[in-house]
Scaffold this motif. Structure first.
Motif, PDB file in Angstrom:
ATOM      1  N   THR A   1       0.829  -1.205   0.000  1.00 47.84           N
ATOM      2  CA  THR A   1       0.000   0.000   0.000  1.00 47.84           C
ATOM      3  C   THR A   1       0.863   1.255   0.000  1.00 47.84           C
ATOM      4  O   THR A   1       0.529   2.268  -0.625  1.00 47.84           O
TER       5      THR A   1
ATOM      6  N   SER B   1      -6.924   3.433  -2.991  1.00 44.70           N
ATOM      7  CA  SER B   1      -5.905   2.526  -3.499  1.00 44.70           C
ATOM      8  C   SER B   1      -6.457   1.120  -3.692  1.00 44.70           C
ATOM      9  O   SER B   1      -6.170   0.457  -4.693  1.00 44.70           O
TER      10      SER B   1
ATOM     11  N   SER C   1      -1.654   3.447  -7.788  1.00 43.19           N
ATOM     12  CA  SER C   1      -2.496   2.335  -7.332  1.00 43.19           C
ATOM     13  C   SER C   1      -2.990   1.514  -8.506  1.00 43.19           C
ATOM     14  O   SER C   1      -2.984   0.275  -8.469  1.00 43.19           O
TER      15      SER C   1
END
Length: 384
Positions: free
Chosen positions: A27, A49, A185
């Motif tokens: 992440t 994301s 992302s």
């Protein structure tokens, strides 16, 4: 469905578990700088994301084909070998997450598979030429390219904004960060979700459920996308802290430059079928963004720890994958059960240790060091 045996089903579930750990481990690649600069609130950042990681999974399958028919010989691979390789990858992901180190989930997966196949089928089962071309060379080149691009972009951004009001510069680049972080992302889903697709496809090929050189079925694409998206939404807060606050103090122009450089490198490599590490790309971009701002502090000690983790990721995962493959090879079904139980116990132990010093959305920007100290948990709900 006759080819989907119990072992194959276990391997598919384990592959999706790896995909989940890949999500929360990575992440930070997309959102660390946006969270650090305040462009996005932490929970909003991981939600965006997660959604875009799922969407990105449907954009390409070139990397998946590299894994399912590239680095290992699918004619010699068995589901048991793949299971052993995934165990090595998952354990390394959890170890480095606990330490707050942004190591490569991709190299953990490659290392686990290489070690398991080498033990299970011999050196002929590994295509070392492809490993060098598709894995090792991109690992050396991509962070340098991303870092140089981010450094140049940062210098240019500060040069262009030198005469503007500081509040306008910050506001403008924060808006830009929302877009650039979203693109990272999307690119991460395109690149990293494909690795799990490739593993599951390789499993189905080895079990005879798919023909050689087959691409991932739609259900595999969807499952891999959802698994990595859910992992991303949980947020790997420990690694977000290291990347957002550890390498250098990031300002909005630097965050925008780093994210834009990462996106360009990741999407280009995904199109070419290079299974590179998005973590290395993002880390290189952040380091380059730090160097691109005059008088910026770059914490070389943390950068050195990260580089060391990069160097040992593939061999460590290969060692664990090879050991697990040896147990499975000689122990049969009982060996597989033993490996699964030991891996589960180790994983739960690592999560339990993390609760001694939890990092979560409310304290992710407090300090740049992740420490482990023996104290009662203050937030038992924040394991990742």
């Amino acid at each position: 469905m006759d080819h989907i045996t119990l072992l194959v089903a276990v391997v598919i579930v384990t592959a999706l578990a790896f995909d989940f750990t890949n999500g929360f481990h990575d992440t930070a690649n997309a959102m660390a700088t946006s969270i650090a600069t305040g462009a996005l609130r932490p929970r909003v950042a991981v939600l965006i994301s997660g959604i875009l990681n799922i969407a990105g999974a449907f954009l390409s399958t070139e990397v998946a084909r590299t894994i399912s028919g590239g680095i290992v010989d699918d004619a010699l691979v068995t589901p048991a070998m793949i299971f052993a390789g995934l165990v090595g990858a998952i354990l390394w992901n959890l170890v480095t997450w606990l330490a707050g180190l942004p190591s490569s989930s991709s190299h953990a997966l490659f290392g686990g598979l290489i070690g398991a196949v080498w033990v299970g089928a011999g050196s002929k089962g590994v295509h070392f030429g492809q490993v060098v071309d598709k894995v090792l060379l991109p690992a050396l080149i991509s962070p340098v390219v991303a870092g140089a691009a981010a450094c140049a972009a940062t210098y240019l951004a500060f040069l262009l904004a030198a005469r503007a009001r500081q509040d306008q510069v910050t506001r403008g680049f924060r808006l830009g960060q929302v877009a650039s972080a979203s693109l990272v992302s999307l690119a991460h889903g395109t690149n990293d979700a494909q690795k799990t697709m490739g593993v599951i496809t390789l499993t189905l090929i080895s079990a005879g459920a798919l023909g050689h050189d087959a691409g991932p079925p739609v259900w595999v694409v969807g499952a891999a996308g959802v698994a990595i998206g859910l992992g991303t939404y949980l947020g790997g807060w420990r690694i977000i802290r290291t990347m957002g606050k550890g390498l250098t103090e990031i300002q909005s122009p630097q965050g925008f430059a780093a994210e834009t450089a990462s996106t360009a490198v990741i999407l280009t490599s995904a199109h070419l079928g290079f299974a590179l590490s998005t973590t290395q790309v993002a880390s290189g971009s952040i380091l380059g963004a730090g160097l691109g701002r005059r008088l910026a502090e770059v914490r070389w000690g943390i950068a050195g720890r990260m580089a060391l983790a990069w160097l040992i990721t593939l061999p460590f995962a290969a060692l664990v994958g090879g050991l697990a493959a040896g147990v499975v090879k000689h122990g049969g079904d009982i060996g597989t059960v033993v490996v699964a139980l030991v891996a589960l116990a180790l994983a739960l132990g690592l999560v339990a240790v993390s609760r001694r010093n939890p990092v979560h959305a409310d304290n992710v920007n407090d300090h740049h060091e992740v420490t482990l100290r023996a104290q009662p948990p203050t937030d038992v709900g924040s394991a990742v």
